[in-house]
Design a protein around this motif. Sequence first.
Motif, PDB file in Angstrom:
ATOM      1  N   GLU A 176       0.787  -1.231   0.067  1.00  0.00           N
ATOM      2  CA  GLU A 176      -0.023   0.069   0.052  1.00  0.00           C
ATOM      3  C   GLU A 176       1.104   0.974   0.165  1.00  0.00           C
ATOM      4  O   GLU A 176       0.389   2.328  -0.667  1.00  0.00           O
ATOM      5  CB  GLU A 176      -1.048   0.197   1.215  1.00  0.00           C
ATOM      6  N   ARG A 177       2.017   1.185   0.635  1.00  0.00           N
ATOM      7  CA  ARG A 177       2.811   2.525   0.670  1.00  0.00           C
ATOM      8  C   ARG A 177       3.571   2.610  -0.618  1.00  0.00           C
ATOM      9  O   ARG A 177       3.846   3.988  -0.900  1.00  0.00           O
ATOM     10  CB  ARG A 177       3.697   2.078   1.799  1.00  0.00           C
ATOM     11  N   THR A 178       3.564   1.697  -1.310  1.00  0.00           N
ATOM     12  CA  THR A 178       4.320   1.819  -2.792  1.00  0.00           C
ATOM     13  C   THR A 178       3.459   1.656  -4.122  1.00  0.00           C
ATOM     14  O   THR A 178       3.897   1.478  -5.038  1.00  0.00           O
ATOM     15  CB  THR A 178       5.667   1.047  -2.755  1.00  0.00           C
ATOM     16  N   ARG A 179       2.089   1.562  -3.751  1.00  0.00           N
ATOM     17  CA  ARG A 179       1.208   1.310  -4.790  1.00  0.00           C
ATOM     18  C   ARG A 179       1.339   2.376  -5.843  1.00  0.00           C
ATOM     19  O   ARG A 179       1.482   2.097  -7.106  1.00  0.00           O
ATOM     20  CB  ARG A 179      -0.088   1.012  -4.102  1.00  0.00           C
ATOM     21  N   PHE A 180       1.325   3.628  -5.731  1.00  0.00           N
ATOM     22  CA  PHE A 180       1.478   4.751  -6.399  1.00  0.00           C
ATOM     23  C   PHE A 180       2.512   4.691  -7.412  1.00  0.00           C
ATOM     24  O   PHE A 180       2.429   4.888  -8.551  1.00  0.00           O
ATOM     25  CB  PHE A 180       1.147   5.987  -5.801  1.00  0.00           C
ATOM     26  N   VAL A 181       3.749   4.311  -6.641  1.00  0.00           N
ATOM     27  CA  VAL A 181       5.033   4.299  -7.367  1.00  0.00           C
ATOM     28  C   VAL A 181       4.838   3.064  -8.473  1.00  0.00           C
ATOM     29  O   VAL A 181       5.574   3.375  -9.609  1.00  0.00           O
ATOM     30  CB  VAL A 181       5.881   4.267  -6.557  1.00  0.00           C
ATOM     31  N   GLY A 182       4.399   2.054  -7.925  1.00  0.00           N
ATOM     32  CA  GLY A 182       4.281   0.762  -8.731  1.00  0.00           C
ATOM     33  C   GLY A 182       3.386   1.052 -10.151  1.00  0.00           C
ATOM     34  O   GLY A 182       3.940   0.757 -11.240  1.00  0.00           O
ATOM     35  N   VAL A 183       2.297   1.630  -9.846  1.00  0.00           N
ATOM     36  CA  VAL A 183       1.524   1.983 -10.750  1.00  0.00           C
ATOM     37  C   VAL A 183       2.029   2.759 -11.826  1.00  0.00           C
ATOM     38  O   VAL A 183       1.878   3.050 -13.199  1.00  0.00           O
ATOM     39  CB  VAL A 183       0.043   2.517 -10.356  1.00  0.00           C
ATOM     40  N   ARG A 184       2.777   3.948 -11.375  1.00  0.00           N
ATOM     41  CA  ARG A 184       3.213   4.940 -12.280  1.00  0.00           C
ATOM     42  C   ARG A 184       4.401   4.455 -13.054  1.00  0.00           C
ATOM     43  O   ARG A 184       4.674   4.776 -14.152  1.00  0.00           O
ATOM     44  CB  ARG A 184       3.780   6.003 -11.280  1.00  0.00           C
ATOM     45  N   GLY A 185       5.125   3.511 -12.471  1.00  0.00           N
ATOM     46  CA  GLY A 185       6.112   2.842 -13.284  1.00  0.00           C
ATOM     47  C   GLY A 185       5.668   1.918 -14.350  1.00  0.00           C
ATOM     48  O   GLY A 185       6.252   1.990 -15.465  1.00  0.00           O
TER      49      GLY A 185
ATOM     50  N   ALA B 120      -2.092   2.347 -20.545  1.00  0.00           N
ATOM     51  CA  ALA B 120      -1.731   3.558 -20.085  1.00  0.00           C
ATOM     52  C   ALA B 120      -2.787   4.140 -19.478  1.00  0.00           C
ATOM     53  O   ALA B 120      -2.823   4.915 -18.476  1.00  0.00           O
ATOM     54  CB  ALA B 120      -0.693   4.336 -21.019  1.00  0.00           C
ATOM     55  N   LEU B 121      -3.891   4.540 -20.271  1.00  0.00           N
ATOM     56  CA  LEU B 121      -4.848   5.394 -19.910  1.00  0.00           C
ATOM     57  C   LEU B 121      -5.795   4.770 -18.650  1.00  0.00           C
ATOM     58  O   LEU B 121      -5.951   5.656 -17.665  1.00  0.00           O
ATOM     59  CB  LEU B 121      -6.051   5.492 -21.080  1.00  0.00           C
ATOM     60  N   LYS B 122      -5.718   3.447 -18.648  1.00  0.00           N
ATOM     61  CA  LYS B 122      -6.477   2.925 -17.444  1.00  0.00           C
ATOM     62  C   LYS B 122      -5.477   2.919 -16.068  1.00  0.00           C
ATOM     63  O   LYS B 122      -5.766   3.407 -14.951  1.00  0.00           O
ATOM     64  CB  LYS B 122      -6.454   1.362 -17.557  1.00  0.00           C
ATOM     65  N   LEU B 123      -3.966   3.009 -16.344  1.00  0.00           N
ATOM     66  CA  LEU B 123      -3.075   3.016 -15.271  1.00  0.00           C
ATOM     67  C   LEU B 123      -3.255   4.663 -14.805  1.00  0.00           C
ATOM     68  O   LEU B 123      -3.039   4.705 -13.832  1.00  0.00           O
ATOM     69  CB  LEU B 123      -1.844   2.607 -15.754  1.00  0.00           C
ATOM     70  N   ALA B 124      -3.221   5.171 -15.719  1.00  0.00           N
ATOM     71  CA  ALA B 124      -3.474   6.704 -15.333  1.00  0.00           C
ATOM     72  C   ALA B 124      -4.294   7.374 -14.441  1.00  0.00           C
ATOM     73  O   ALA B 124      -4.187   7.920 -13.448  1.00  0.00           O
ATOM     74  CB  ALA B 124      -3.235   7.573 -16.480  1.00  0.00           C
TER      75      ALA B 124
ATOM     76  N   LEU C 242      -5.100   7.210  -6.764  1.00  0.00           N
ATOM     77  CA  LEU C 242      -4.323   7.138  -5.469  1.00  0.00           C
ATOM     78  C   LEU C 242      -3.786   8.341  -4.983  1.00  0.00           C
ATOM     79  O   LEU C 242      -3.757   8.733  -3.832  1.00  0.00           O
ATOM     80  CB  LEU C 242      -3.330   6.283  -5.915  1.00  0.00           C
ATOM     81  N   ARG C 243      -3.377   9.506  -6.111  1.00  0.00           N
ATOM     82  CA  ARG C 243      -2.920  10.863  -5.677  1.00  0.00           C
ATOM     83  C   ARG C 243      -3.661  11.591  -6.389  1.00  0.00           C
ATOM     84  O   ARG C 243      -3.000  12.235  -7.759  1.00  0.00           O
ATOM     85  CB  ARG C 243      -1.411  10.818  -5.975  1.00  0.00           C
TER      86      ARG C 243
ATOM     87  N   GLN D 181      -1.939  14.146 -13.591  1.00  0.00           N
ATOM     88  CA  GLN D 181      -2.877  14.915 -14.123  1.00  0.00           C
ATOM     89  C   GLN D 181      -2.653  15.324 -15.381  1.00  0.00           C
ATOM     90  O   GLN D 181      -3.369  15.147 -16.452  1.00  0.00           O
ATOM     91  CB  GLN D 181      -3.355  16.152 -13.120  1.00  0.00           C
ATOM     92  N   ASP D 182      -1.301  15.804 -15.790  1.00  0.00           N
ATOM     93  CA  ASP D 182      -1.016  16.249 -17.111  1.00  0.00           C
ATOM     94  C   ASP D 182      -1.054  14.987 -17.951  1.00  0.00           C
ATOM     95  O   ASP D 182      -1.594  14.763 -19.066  1.00  0.00           O
ATOM     96  CB  ASP D 182       0.204  16.716 -17.312  1.00  0.00           C
ATOM     97  N   THR D 183      -0.498  13.709 -17.526  1.00  0.00           N
ATOM     98  CA  THR D 183      -0.544  12.590 -18.286  1.00  0.00           C
ATOM     99  C   THR D 183      -2.048  12.214 -18.728  1.00  0.00           C
ATOM    100  O   THR D 183      -2.256  11.785 -19.715  1.00  0.00           O
ATOM    101  CB  THR D 183       0.220  11.462 -17.438  1.00  0.00           C
ATOM    102  N   LEU D 184      -2.898  12.031 -17.796  1.00  0.00           N
ATOM    103  CA  LEU D 184      -4.321  11.527 -17.866  1.00  0.00           C
ATOM    104  C   LEU D 184      -4.786  12.692 -18.778  1.00  0.00           C
ATOM    105  O   LEU D 184      -5.466  12.120 -19.660  1.00  0.00           O
ATOM    106  CB  LEU D 184      -4.988  11.595 -16.514  1.00  0.00           C
TER     107      LEU D 184
END
Length: 523
Positions: free
Chosen positions: A159-168, A182-186, A192-193, A200-203
């Motif tokens: 849970e602590r690193t979930r955002f980092v993993g999804v972003r990677g 990529a759209l679904k992951l964004a 998460l954040r 925000q810019d990527t999505l």
Amino acid sequence: MLWSMLKALIFVAATAVLAIGATYLLEIGDVALITVAGREFVLTPFVSVLLALAALVLVWILMRLTGLIVAGIRFLNGDETALTRYFNRRSEKRGFEALSDSILALAAGEGHLAIRKAERAAKLLARPEVTNLLIAQGAEMADDKARATEAFKALVQDERTRFVGVRGLLQQKLAAGDTDTALKLAEKALALRPKNADMQDTLLRLQAQYEDWAGARATLNAKLRSGTLPRDVHKRRDAVLALADAREALADGQIARATELAKSANRQSPSLVPAAVMAARMSIAEGKAKQAASVIQKAWGLVPHPDLAAAFAEIVPEETPEARIKRFRPLLKQHQGHREARLLEAELQIAAKEFDEARKALGSLAQDEPDARSLTVMAAIERGEGGEDRLVRAWLAKAVTASRGPQWLCEACGHVHAEWRPTCTHCDGFDTLHWAVPPQSEAALQGPEQMLPLIVGALDGPSPAAVETPETVATPQQTAPSEPIVEPVSGEDTLTLGPEFRIDDEEDASKGADAVQAARGVN
């Protein structure tokens, strides 16, 4: 210094006390009689004290040995003891050293070494959130995509690193061109954040690429609420999205919705030329000519643009050239001296066959800022005034190799677009198109220059480059109006310069309008 003297005094005092005590015990005449197993032991006081001290030391040693044995048994049983804490501290020290080596290897660009050190740190430390991240970054550096994906997926589980993993994983999919995933992951990363500006810019970029205008506007509003986007920029970009949505609605036949969205886009960003043009045309379709004229005049006052002039002409399409000049006068007065206003007035005067006025309006644009449009307008003026063929062709020859003038240029990648779009077709940048003159290399002009003899034809007089140009000339601008301000004139014995470029060989002044239409064809 004082403390050292004090310690020396305490040591001397303690030694003196012990010496006095030992002397006192030796001088005592009494003895102690101890019977053990039928044997008697006579002990003097001094010996008795020494034996008592030895017994205390022995008891202490036995207690320590007992504790050591118990600790060994607990250690073998897996319980935490001082022994385990010792080994843990030792492992932790070695683990942090490996972790530091991994970070330094990443900084040095040694991906494989960073992975090895991070794996060693993972064995010695219970810090998977750190070691998995280092392994992932090292694998990306070493171009080991499978290993990087595995590490990012491991990060997603925590849970602590979930955002980092999804972003990677998102960055991997973007690099691989898998924009669907990529759209679904964004979307997941932004959930998460919600205040992460990068997500925000990527999505927003992905939603614009997929023409999900409603979703993009929601993301844009989220950026505004989170404070990562200035309000004025938000209004501009929301207008861009509303305009894109309006175009799609118009293509689907939703006229009412397209009209509402176009006018909303124009209200939010009056300087957005495509929004003003569409809003004006929707008003024209509704029979609201005054409203359309007001929209164009306001936008023209902010950004003079040929598309605005074309839309303004559409308000009264059947008027005479003289009436059109009169109706355009308020527009021309707003930016007297502006290159677009000068070109527009020159074209209007050519349509009215007022070639002297056209030359005055054009001024020295063709010399100071030569481009295809201004040079072709100058050729039309020369033709309309009955100038020699060689002079007209000289202006046209210059127009072939001149700059095309301002165009819709992506400020991110420099790609030129024939018409405005919300996203760049080359780099997918959102709201990156602006009206500017693209850079033009000399190499790009070598082909047209070599083709000039075939296009222009042989001249009886000097070559086009050697013809002395008049002091008063004109400037170009890219214009692509749906209905030209100046109507083309057909004729015979024409000189062909491109599919729509015609200049008659007759000396009739009315043929000057044809050259202006030719400028639009060149641009």
